[in-house]
Design an enzyme around this catalytic site. Sequence first.
Site, PDB file in Angstrom:
ATOM      1  N   ASP A   1       1.224  -4.539   9.146  1.00 14.79           N
ATOM      2  CA  ASP A   1       0.175  -3.694   8.683  1.00 14.79           C
ATOM      3  C   ASP A   1      -0.981  -4.659   8.678  1.00 14.79           C
ATOM      4  O   ASP A   1      -1.083  -5.509   7.952  1.00 14.79           O
ATOM      5  CB  ASP A   1       0.358  -2.822   7.363  1.00 14.79           C
ATOM      6  CG  ASP A   1      -0.722  -2.062   7.149  1.00 14.79           C
ATOM      7  OD1 ASP A   1      -1.982  -2.223   7.681  1.00 14.79           O
ATOM      8  OD2 ASP A   1      -0.445  -1.044   6.297  1.00 14.79           O
TER       9      ASP A   1
ATOM     10  N   PHE B   1       0.853  -1.227   0.103  1.00 12.02           N
ATOM     11  CA  PHE B   1      -0.168   0.038   0.017  1.00 12.02           C
ATOM     12  C   PHE B   1       0.866   1.311  -0.023  1.00 12.02           C
ATOM     13  O   PHE B   1       1.818   1.138   0.672  1.00 12.02           O
ATOM     14  CB  PHE B   1      -0.860  -0.026   1.355  1.00 12.02           C
ATOM     15  CG  PHE B   1      -2.019   1.141   1.170  1.00 12.02           C
ATOM     16  CD1 PHE B   1      -3.183   0.841   0.279  1.00 12.02           C
ATOM     17  CD2 PHE B   1      -1.824   2.321   1.689  1.00 12.02           C
ATOM     18  CE1 PHE B   1      -4.030   1.949   0.155  1.00 12.02           C
ATOM     19  CE2 PHE B   1      -2.774   3.141   1.681  1.00 12.02           C
ATOM     20  CZ  PHE B   1      -4.019   3.076   0.871  1.00 12.02           C
TER      21      PHE B   1
ATOM     22  N   TYR C   1     -11.193   1.985  10.315  1.00 12.39           N
ATOM     23  CA  TYR C   1     -12.265   2.646   9.682  1.00 12.39           C
ATOM     24  C   TYR C   1     -12.681   1.332   8.831  1.00 12.39           C
ATOM     25  O   TYR C   1     -13.637   1.518   8.039  1.00 12.39           O
ATOM     26  CB  TYR C   1     -12.088   3.715   8.966  1.00 12.39           C
ATOM     27  CG  TYR C   1     -10.823   3.654   8.320  1.00 12.39           C
ATOM     28  CD1 TYR C   1     -10.409   3.103   7.073  1.00 12.39           C
ATOM     29  CD2 TYR C   1      -9.606   4.544   8.693  1.00 12.39           C
ATOM     30  CE1 TYR C   1      -9.366   3.190   6.413  1.00 12.39           C
ATOM     31  CE2 TYR C   1      -8.460   4.659   8.014  1.00 12.39           C
ATOM     32  CZ  TYR C   1      -8.305   3.974   6.845  1.00 12.39           C
ATOM     33  OH  TYR C   1      -6.931   3.935   6.379  1.00 12.39           O
ATOM     34  N   LYS C   2     -12.202   0.267   8.573  1.00 12.19           N
ATOM     35  CA  LYS C   2     -12.401  -0.809   7.698  1.00 12.19           C
ATOM     36  C   LYS C   2     -13.265  -1.836   8.656  1.00 12.19           C
ATOM     37  O   LYS C   2     -14.522  -1.481   8.620  1.00 12.19           O
ATOM     38  CB  LYS C   2     -11.130  -1.613   7.061  1.00 12.19           C
ATOM     39  CG  LYS C   2     -10.435  -0.577   6.092  1.00 12.19           C
ATOM     40  CD  LYS C   2      -9.274  -1.207   5.592  1.00 12.19           C
ATOM     41  CE  LYS C   2      -8.298  -0.488   5.115  1.00 12.19           C
ATOM     42  NZ  LYS C   2      -8.566   0.077   3.799  1.00 12.19           N
TER      43      LYS C   2
ATOM     44  N   ARG D   1     -12.657  -4.302  -7.183  1.00 17.97           N
ATOM     45  CA  ARG D   1     -12.491  -4.746  -5.887  1.00 17.97           C
ATOM     46  C   ARG D   1     -13.573  -4.850  -5.316  1.00 17.97           C
ATOM     47  O   ARG D   1     -14.403  -3.828  -4.952  1.00 17.97           O
ATOM     48  CB  ARG D   1     -11.255  -4.006  -4.958  1.00 17.97           C
ATOM     49  CG  ARG D   1     -10.875  -4.683  -3.799  1.00 17.97           C
ATOM     50  CD  ARG D   1      -9.937  -3.681  -3.218  1.00 17.97           C
ATOM     51  NE  ARG D   1     -10.370  -2.582  -2.697  1.00 17.97           N
ATOM     52  CZ  ARG D   1      -9.720  -1.797  -1.756  1.00 17.97           C
ATOM     53  NH1 ARG D   1      -8.649  -2.115  -1.085  1.00 17.97           N
ATOM     54  NH2 ARG D   1     -10.214  -0.778  -1.127  1.00 17.97           N
TER      55      ARG D   1
HETATM   56  C1  PLP Z   1      -2.774  -1.650   3.975  1.00 18.10           C
HETATM   57  C2  PLP Z   1      -2.965  -0.249   4.208  1.00 18.10           C
HETATM   58  N1  PLP Z   1      -2.228   0.432   5.000  1.00 18.10           N
HETATM   59  C3  PLP Z   1      -2.425   1.831   5.320  1.00 18.10           C
HETATM   60  C4  PLP Z   1      -3.638   2.341   4.754  1.00 18.10           C
HETATM   61  C5  PLP Z   1      -3.949   3.732   5.003  1.00 18.10           C
HETATM   62  O1  PLP Z   1      -3.514   4.537   5.882  1.00 18.10           O
HETATM   63  P1  PLP Z   1      -4.062   5.585   6.887  1.00 18.10           P
HETATM   64  O2  PLP Z   1      -5.040   5.174   7.809  1.00 18.10           O
HETATM   65  O3  PLP Z   1      -3.038   6.462   7.444  1.00 18.10           O
HETATM   66  O4  PLP Z   1      -4.910   6.510   5.666  1.00 18.10           O
HETATM   67  C6  PLP Z   1      -4.678   1.567   4.076  1.00 18.10           C
HETATM   68  C7  PLP Z   1      -5.801   2.053   3.460  1.00 18.10           C
HETATM   69  O5  PLP Z   1      -6.594   1.565   2.918  1.00 18.10           O
HETATM   70  C8  PLP Z   1      -4.206   0.382   3.590  1.00 18.10           C
HETATM   71  O6  PLP Z   1      -5.258  -0.528   3.033  1.00 18.10           O
END
Ligand code: PLP
Length: 410
Positions: free
Chosen positions: A195, A124, A220-221, A369
């Site tokens: 992550d 990402f 938020y997911k 997706r």
């Molecule tokens: C794997 C991953 N890392 C990080 C993020 C986003 O980071 P942040 O919460 O700082 O916007 C996402 C967002 O979809 C993601 O899919």
Amino acid sequence: MTREEAEALDLADPLARFRDAFDLPSGVIYLDGNSLGPPPLSAHERLERASRREWGEGLIRSWNDAKWIEAPLRVGGKIARLIGAKPSEVIVADGTSVNLFKLAAEALSLQPGRTTILSEAGNFPTDLYALQGLAALLGDRARVKAVAPADLVAAIDDDTAVVVLTHIHFKSARRWDMAAVTAAAHAKGALVVWDLCHTAGAVACDLNGAQADFAVGCGYKYLNGGPGAPAFLFVAERHQAAVRSPLWGWMGHAEPFAFEEGYRPSGDIRGQITGTPPILALAALEAGVDLQLETDPALVEAKGLALADLFIAEVEARNPDKDLALASPREAASRGLHVSFAHPQGYALVQAMIARGIIGDFRAPDIARFGFSPLFLSHAEVWDAASAFADIFSSRAWDRPEFRVRAAVT
Ligand SMILES: Cc1ncc(COP(=O)(O)O)c(C=O)c1O
């Protein structure tokens, strides 16, 4: 599978009751909970209470009376139960990108003499950017190396300070074997930052079982904490005394209300907070996490994978287009809870689905997706979505000029 068979699966679904816990518009099949989870009804209530009663009536007294000050550790402790960690190892703070920067810096600080931050090409973007920014700040003391996933384990060497990987890939949903990669890194003296953005609340995760060092994840997911919800971070107990957040703020101080002029870090997970926690956002996140805690991550994962399998099978059975290619692992055990299909018209296809009330998203350059959040989706909805997807090809419903106009957020 027939639609009747999908309905029969819904009747036997132990998670079906959770659907009523969410505020979802009727007529929508929401296949984007992997990007922004929908609001739990309880989140509306918590927000109302936090805003009117705690903020409006309690005013500043609520830092103590409503236990606002404890919220980052309290909610972190709840998230810990979803990811195989101890409550004292997880805290809610900042955002994912910021936490990634912090933990990569902390891991590096434990590795004098080693300079490589290893990640996978195609990770990402924010993960790569945060690492590039850290390396730019540190000059000769750090460099980022991003290699193809197939080459990653072999690329861990004597100079690797830290490996930074996304457990479940944001596009393909390919899943790393957390225990195996962590063991391979440790065998070479490297540490790992995971992550967990597409993991927490989606699939069973055992950070301590995998001997993980550090982890971050968003709220938020699948945790349904709301747009821009604060993130969480994990620091294994064995590292806590030795690391120090690179962002020194008063809330990470051993005694924030002593107002000392010199920074003296809290020696535990609280040292990872920077400034004042976002209490309203934490209230919504806590509601989402509480809902997850009513069930078992193994059940959640099993249903999500089954829904994803169903979607793949029903799309492919209809053989909609020669250019459509599955861009996710076919094997459920190697996947998270979303499914990607690559197609040259990927953006227009997703727009045509959205026009029918079936919401997925597009990831450039060509990925349609679809996420299969187990708490609010039914097998029948997934069957309907697959059927609509195939129909969009056969009717050429995607082929409209307005479906080619790219919005700011895809
Ligand atoms: C794997 C991953 N890392 C990080 C993020 C986003 O980071 P942040 O919460 O700082 O916007 C996402 C967002 O979809 C993601 O899919």
